[in-house]
Design an enzyme around this catalytic site. Structure first.
Site, mmCIF file in Angstrom:
data_model
loop_
_atom_site.group_PDB
_atom_site.id
_atom_site.type_symbol
_atom_site.label_atom_id
_atom_site.label_comp_id
_atom_site.label_asym_id
_atom_site.label_seq_id
_atom_site.Cartn_x
_atom_site.Cartn_y
_atom_site.Cartn_z
ATOM 1 N N ASP A 83 23.709 17.634 -9.158
ATOM 2 C CA ASP A 83 24.978 16.901 -9.199
ATOM 3 C C ASP A 83 25.852 17.062 -7.947
ATOM 4 O OD1 ASP A 83 26.215 14.996 -10.695
ATOM 5 O OD2 ASP A 83 27.613 16.382 -11.670
ATOM 6 N N ASP A 85 13.393 12.569 -2.015
ATOM 7 C CA ASP A 85 14.485 13.016 -2.862
ATOM 8 C C ASP A 85 13.931 14.090 -3.787
ATOM 9 O OD1 ASP A 85 16.917 13.152 -4.207
ATOM 10 O OD2 ASP A 85 16.279 11.676 -5.678
ATOM 11 N N LYS A 98 -46.964 27.981 -7.841
ATOM 12 C CA LYS A 98 -46.080 29.056 -7.371
ATOM 13 C C LYS A 98 -46.307 30.350 -8.169
ATOM 14 C CE LYS A 98 -42.399 26.724 -8.243
ATOM 15 N NZ LYS A 98 -43.096 25.538 -8.732
ATOM 16 N N SER A 114 -36.791 25.415 -6.918
ATOM 17 C CA SER A 114 -35.683 25.370 -5.943
ATOM 18 C C SER A 114 -35.771 24.132 -5.047
ATOM 19 C CB SER A 114 -35.625 26.656 -5.110
ATOM 20 O OG SER A 114 -36.886 27.031 -4.612
#
Lengths: 621, 267
Positions: A18, A91, A463, A531
């Site tokens: 204000d 503002d 693998k 992976s």
């Protein structure tokens, strides 16, 4: 097109609730002829509806709730221009409840105007906002003493209030760029000097003072800092483009870069911008840019690139001056996330050194920080962080704190009391705990070096078979050896992970870290995971460093699908398994594996022998 | 031709935001309205991702756009080769009948968006809105969270500072991302001119009228203007005091019509 300066100055208007911030803005727009046609009439109508004279603040207070309560709730932006340049006015709400919105607005500003009511004088939020400007690093602050009409335009009152403001700002190390007595509602001293009402004022108008402020230039004159945002790779495109922003300094093609906290170095081969007509040779502070490197070193989001001779500090602990905007209190021992730039670390609040009372700037002896308070805290992370004091580099010296999803605070980093830990190497750090044993001691006793033998390849490429066979052979040679595979990892360490892209990536990250630890402990670790992504494997390589050896287990998709030892391909073909590598998710074969093992054309025995020979060779003491 | 160097900074900021969004929020989409703003933004997406558009462009279609808009759309998809998804919006009869007429019509897009989000579970939606268009939009954050049904809690927006955006959300929310919030109408036209970005020809004057803002044909009207080239549009905007959305009926139904639209999830 005229040569008029098109750059804009971002200016935030702050002050107690204000005291007339929105009114000042409305008036600035009106006086510079920046309001759109019909706006004044619209304002009159809206004001009358609420039984008021024309209310300038309604230009900005767009929410009906804001107009009804005549209070600004959230920050907003609006444009106006003077003869000299363009302005964006931010503002910011003055009400205590909306401090987080004030901060959101003010953080983006080059300069600030502090509005003080001549009648009420300096109030709680006047001080708090001024303190926040100091914390947000806004150096250019102007002051207006508003509502001079309410105090009879008296010079004495103006002198009194302005002295109060100047004194307070001085304690924060801020010198006001200007102080102007105004009446925003009547336009006094905004665009023209109010000779009638305030003949004693011998300064300039608000507008001509604004034109003297400077736009904060990008930090070109500071050491180069590049924050990595992302790494892009595209199909059919050889480039690995590291993208991000130059936060300070200048990045040149050909620069040798040091990445933190990884401590890896590589040279910039090219600067990459789409649709650029000519080759780019440099990028200045503020530019979003991409570049490629001469070496495939591991780089990811959050890494900071600098030059070799002027890197950021590395540390696990730092002090910060912060504001706290969460509803709950900040306490010692609390876990938060600290973010700056693209870095993000989990941190613990090690100590709350002081809580600052913005009213008298005294330190409160309390161990918790309440909403909207400011404090000096010490934060600690388990990881090494690359940091810089705010005073040395405003762009990289500030942080924002998150608690789960929400922003709970922010502030500036102060490294004055902490030493750089960059030259204290990772290994040296370990010795300080372990004292007696070094990696070499273990290697000497084992008779071989530790290593990570990273097998990668399609499902069914062999693998696991190769891994098991090699393990057995190494074991028989009395080597310390262990195989990490899906069976022993998914059941425990990574039990919490599913099969989304993120989880698969995290799965591989953890395996990489565990394998690196085991190698550090002297073991030969063989990992057997598909992976499929280069990025993930690169991360595993970064974790283990020199001990990492990539082994490409090669067999074409048709062969693997035909073998299909676990019946997975069939399920993937039937759509029962989503994102199956080779079928519905890509496999990125290694570019430069240490060895390639062709299981399609060689027997298991031959393949195992090939790996064994390689491992014996690289683990020799 | 002027180079408008100041635009480099605006562009850099937009590219930074786009790359943050792409890294942090998945799945991601963008609402392409085919207008000047979102087309300029689409151009910057191609810049950010080296010629690629790595997430779908979505058009909320009421089948009420002007024919030139559809023509432009199809041509650009062909020229630039990106993925376009057209989401048909529910008919006006299904909208809240207490809303003023133009607002009711605009609500169709809100509903179309809601359907899309519920069905395809997007976590992030990029929009080409700007702060200077409209005072409600001026209060937006760059990353602005919404509930799954699209509601905007404008009275309690998250803090946003120093390019740290709120990018993690609980289930059930999505985030609107506004990478050109800091641009103005003039900036967009200068950029369009400088970068030679294609645009719908309706923005140019014909017979003394041109569209300043494009929307559905039943609720959008052209303005008086003789600007028939981009240079002339820029010259016109440098002096005009007419608001950009003057020709958009839904903004003017009542004082808070746009606030109600936006709180309910409108763009």
């Amino acid at each position: 097109m005229t040569s008029k300066n098109l750059t804009q100055l971002n200016m935030v208007i702050v002050g107690h609730v204000d005291h007339g911030k929105s009114t000042l803005i409305g008036r600035l727009l009106y006086d510079t002829d920046s309001l759109p046609e019909g706006k004044v009439e619209e304002l009159k109508a809206i004001s009358e509806k609420r039984g008021m004279d024309i209310e300038w603040s309604f230009v900005l207070d767009a929410f009906q709730a804001e107009r009804d309560q005549a209070v600004t709730i959230d920050t907003t932006q609006i444009w106006f221009k003077t003869e000299k340049r363009n302005y964006v006015i931010i503002d910011a709400p003055g009400h205590r409840e909306f401090l987080k919105n004030m901060i959101s607005g003010a953080a983006a500003a080059d300069a600030a105007i502090l509005v003080v009511d001549a009648d009420e004088g300096v109030q709680e939020q006047t001080k708090r906002h001024a303190y926040l400007l100091h914390l947000l690093g806004i150096q250019q602050v102007g002051v207006v003493i508003n509502k001079m009409d309410l105090v009879g335009h008296k010079k004495e009152r103006y002198d009194e209030v302005s002295q109060e403001v100047v004194d307070y700002l001085a304690h924060l190390g801020i010198t006001a760029r200007f102080i102007v007595p105004i009446s925003a509602r009547h336009g006094d001293n905004i665009a023209s000097i109010a000779e009638k009402t305030m003949p004693w004022y011998d300064g300039e108008t608000v507008l001509s003072n604004l034109d003297k402020l400077q736009i904060q230039p990008p930090l070109v004159d500071r050491p180069m800092r590049f924050m990595v945002q992302d790494v892009y790779r595209y199909k059919g495109d050889e480039r690995r483009i590291i993208v991000g922003r130059v936060e300070s300094g200048i990045l040149n093609k050909g620069d040798k870069l040091l990445f933190s906290p990884s401590n890896l170095e590589a040279t910039v081969v090219s600067l990459e911008k789409w649709n650029s007509e000519k080759e780019i040779t440099y990028a200045k502070a503020g530019e979003s840019m991409g570049f490629t490197l001469d070496k495939p070193i591991f780089v990811e989001r959050g890494h900071i690139a600098s030059t070799h001779d002027n890197p950021p500090m590395l540390t696990r602990v730092f002090a910060a001056n912060i504001f706290w905007i969460a509803h709950h209190e900040l306490k010692e021992g609390m876990l938060l996330t600290a973010k700056f730039g693209t870095c993000s670390w989990p941190v613990m609040v090690q100590s709350i050194n002081k809580v600052i009372n913005t009213d008298d700037l005294q330190n409160e002896n309390q161990k918790q920080v309440k909403r909207n308070e400011m404090a000096e805290v010490v934060l600690r992370s388990s990881e090494m962080m690359a940091l810089y004091s705010y005073v040395n580099n405003p762009r990289t010296g500030r942080l924002v704190l998150f608690d789960k999803y929400d922003v709970v605070g922010g502030g500036i980093i102060d490294m004055a009391k902490f030493a750089d830990q960059r030259n204290v190497s990772k290994a040296a750090d370990l010795y300080s705990v372990e004292h007696l044993l070094r990696r070499e001691n273990r290697e000497w006793r084992n008779g071989h070096k530790g290593a990570v033998i990273w097998l990668t390849g399609l499902s069914g490429s062999g693998k696991s078979s190769v891994a098991m066979e090699v393990e057995k052979l190494l074991f028989n040679q009395e080597k310390q050896v262990y195989v990490l595979d899906g069976d022993n990892v998914r059941n425990g360490l990574n039990r919490d992970l599913g099969f989304s892209d993120e989880d698969r990536s995290e799965n591989i990250r953890r395996i990489g870290e565990v394998a690196a630890l085991m190698a550090d402990a002297g073991m030969i670790v063989i990992t057997a995971f598909i992976s499929p992504f280069k990025e993930d494997r690169m991360r595993a390589r970064a974790a283990a460093g020199q001990s990492f050896h990539e082994v490409y287990i090669e067999a074409d998709l048709a062969t693997c699908e035909q073998r299909d030892p676990k019946g997975l391909y069939q399920k993937a073909r039937e759509g029962k398994i989503k994102e199956f590598t080779g079928i519905s998710s890509p496999y990125e074969a290694p570019d430069n594996p240490e060895i390639v093992v062709d299981t399609q054309h060689h027997s298991l025995e031959e393949c195992a022998q090939q790996v064994l020979t390689y491992v014996n060779d690289v683990t020799k003491v | 031709m002027p180079m408008y160097d100041y635009l480099d900074e605006l562009e850099s900021r937009t590219i930074y935001i786009l790359r943050e969004a792409y890294n942090r929020v998945k799945p991601l989409g963008m609402l392409w309205s085919i207008g000047k703003d979102s087309t300029a933004l689409l151009w910057m997406i191609r810049k950010a991702f080296y010629g690629r558009v790595p997430f779908p462009m979505i058009q909320l279609d009421t089948e009420m756009e002007l024919p030139e808009v559809y023509e432009f759309r199809d041509q650009l998809v062909k020229d630039w080769g990106f993925e376009l998804k057209v989401e048909l919006c529910p008919p006006e009869e299904e909208m809240d009948q207490t809303l003023p007429p133009a607002t009711r019509s605009a609500t169709r897009k809100t509903e179309g968006l809601r359907n899309l989000l519920l069905r395809d579970q997007y976590r992030g939606m990029i929009l080409g809105i700007r702060r200077d268009e409209q005072s409600m939009r001026a209060k937006e954050r760059i990353f602005s969270p919404r509930t799954l049904d699209g509601k905007w809690d404008f009275k309690d927006q998250p803090a946003e500072l120093w390019d740290q955006y709120k990018t993690d959300f609980p289930q059930g929310t999505h985030v609107r991302i506004h990478p050109i919030l800091h641009w103005t109408e003039l900036d967009i036209w200068r950029y369009t001119l400088r970068e030679k970005i294609p645009y719908v020809p309706l923005y140019l004057s014909q017979n003394g009228k041109r569209y300043r803002s494009l929307g559905e044909k039943n609720i959008t009207f052209p303005i008086d203007s003789n600007a028939s080239t981009l240079e002339e549009i820029i010259a016109e905007l440098e002096v005009t005091r007419q608001p950009e959305r003057a020709g958009r009926a839904m903004d003017h139904d009542s004082e808070d019509s746009f606030e109600r639209l936006r709180a309910g999830g409108y763009m």
